[in-house]
Design a protein around this motif. Structure first.
Motif, PDB file in Angstrom:
ATOM      1  N   ALA A  37       4.457   9.151  -2.233  1.00 25.28           N
ATOM      2  CA  ALA A  37       3.216   9.838  -2.603  1.00 25.28           C
ATOM      3  C   ALA A  37       2.998   9.785  -4.112  1.00 25.28           C
ATOM      4  O   ALA A  37       1.873   9.583  -4.580  1.00 25.28           O
ATOM      5  CB  ALA A  37       3.250  11.279  -2.112  1.00 25.28           C
ATOM      6  N   ASP A  56      -5.364  13.519  -4.126  1.00 27.97           N
ATOM      7  CA  ASP A  56      -5.873  13.295  -2.767  1.00 27.97           C
ATOM      8  C   ASP A  56      -5.146  12.121  -2.115  1.00 27.97           C
ATOM      9  O   ASP A  56      -4.757  12.181  -0.947  1.00 27.97           O
ATOM     10  CB  ASP A  56      -7.378  13.022  -2.792  1.00 27.97           C
ATOM     11  CG  ASP A  56      -8.188  14.253  -3.155  1.00 27.97           C
ATOM     12  OD1 ASP A  56      -7.648  15.377  -3.056  1.00 27.97           O
ATOM     13  OD2 ASP A  56      -9.359  14.082  -3.557  1.00 27.97           O
ATOM     14  N   ARG A  57      -4.954  11.063  -2.877  1.00 27.22           N
ATOM     15  CA  ARG A  57      -4.252   9.887  -2.357  1.00 27.22           C
ATOM     16  C   ARG A  57      -2.795  10.227  -2.059  1.00 27.22           C
ATOM     17  O   ARG A  57      -2.237   9.818  -1.041  1.00 27.22           O
ATOM     18  CB  ARG A  57      -4.338   8.742  -3.368  1.00 27.22           C
ATOM     19  CG  ARG A  57      -3.681   7.479  -2.926  1.00 27.22           C
ATOM     20  CD  ARG A  57      -4.473   6.810  -1.815  1.00 27.22           C
ATOM     21  NE  ARG A  57      -3.784   5.616  -1.386  1.00 27.22           N
ATOM     22  CZ  ARG A  57      -3.519   5.323  -0.127  1.00 27.22           C
ATOM     23  NH1 ARG A  57      -3.963   6.096   0.836  1.00 27.22           N
ATOM     24  NH2 ARG A  57      -2.871   4.243   0.188  1.00 27.22           N
ATOM     25  N   ALA A  60      -2.534  12.150   1.168  1.00 20.79           N
ATOM     26  CA  ALA A  60      -2.702  11.288   2.340  1.00 20.79           C
ATOM     27  C   ALA A  60      -1.425  10.509   2.638  1.00 20.79           C
ATOM     28  O   ALA A  60      -1.020  10.390   3.798  1.00 20.79           O
ATOM     29  CB  ALA A  60      -3.875  10.337   2.113  1.00 20.79           C
ATOM     30  N   ALA A  63       1.226  12.902   4.047  1.00 17.01           N
ATOM     31  CA  ALA A  63       0.938  13.219   5.451  1.00 17.01           C
ATOM     32  C   ALA A  63       1.275  12.044   6.368  1.00 17.01           C
ATOM     33  O   ALA A  63       1.794  12.243   7.474  1.00 17.01           O
ATOM     34  CB  ALA A  63      -0.528  13.615   5.607  1.00 17.01           C
ATOM     35  N   ALA A  64       1.005  10.836   5.910  1.00 16.96           N
ATOM     36  CA  ALA A  64       1.318   9.654   6.718  1.00 16.96           C
ATOM     37  C   ALA A  64       2.823   9.494   6.920  1.00 16.96           C
ATOM     38  O   ALA A  64       3.260   8.833   7.859  1.00 16.96           O
ATOM     39  CB  ALA A  64       0.742   8.406   6.061  1.00 16.96           C
TER      40      ALA A  64
END
Length: 108
Positions: A37, A56-57, A60, A63-64
């Motif tokens: 991340a 934000d990236r 994501a 979470a992935a």
């Protein structure tokens, strides 16, 4: 009666080992997710995305990888963050990991 006692001890040891393994695995997942991340966030900054876009990236990507981004701060060209992962064995605390990423220092 002795057999029941031995079985009870073995089951207890087995559950203890499973709890330890679950905690270690959650720690590794949290660390991997934090590293990935942070790299994604730093890459987003390098691509001249807005500062909020880096976090934000990073969220994501975390979470992935099965983690939750719990903290994200952009300091200059670096992204500092923390992720958390809950162990599969219930009753254990969540594993937290921190990471930072940014441009490499100048060679010299």
């Amino acid at each position: 009666m002795l057999v029941l006692g031995v079985v009870a001890v073995l089951v207890t040891v087995l559950f203890g080992a499973l709890a330890v393994l679950s905690a270690v695995e959650a720690g590794h997942r949290a660390a991997s997710a934090a590293d990935l991340a942070a790299l994604a966030g730093a890459a987003s900054l390098a691509a001249e995305s807005p500062t909020g876009g880096a976090c934000d990236r990073a969220a994501a990507v975390a979470a992935a990888n099965g983690a939750v981004l719990v903290d994200c701060v952009v300091r200059g060209e670096e992204v500092w963050l923390a992720t958390t992962v809950s162990p599969a064995f219930r009753g254990l605390p969540a594993a937290t990991a921190r990471a930072r990423a940014g441009p490499a220092p100048p060679a010299g």
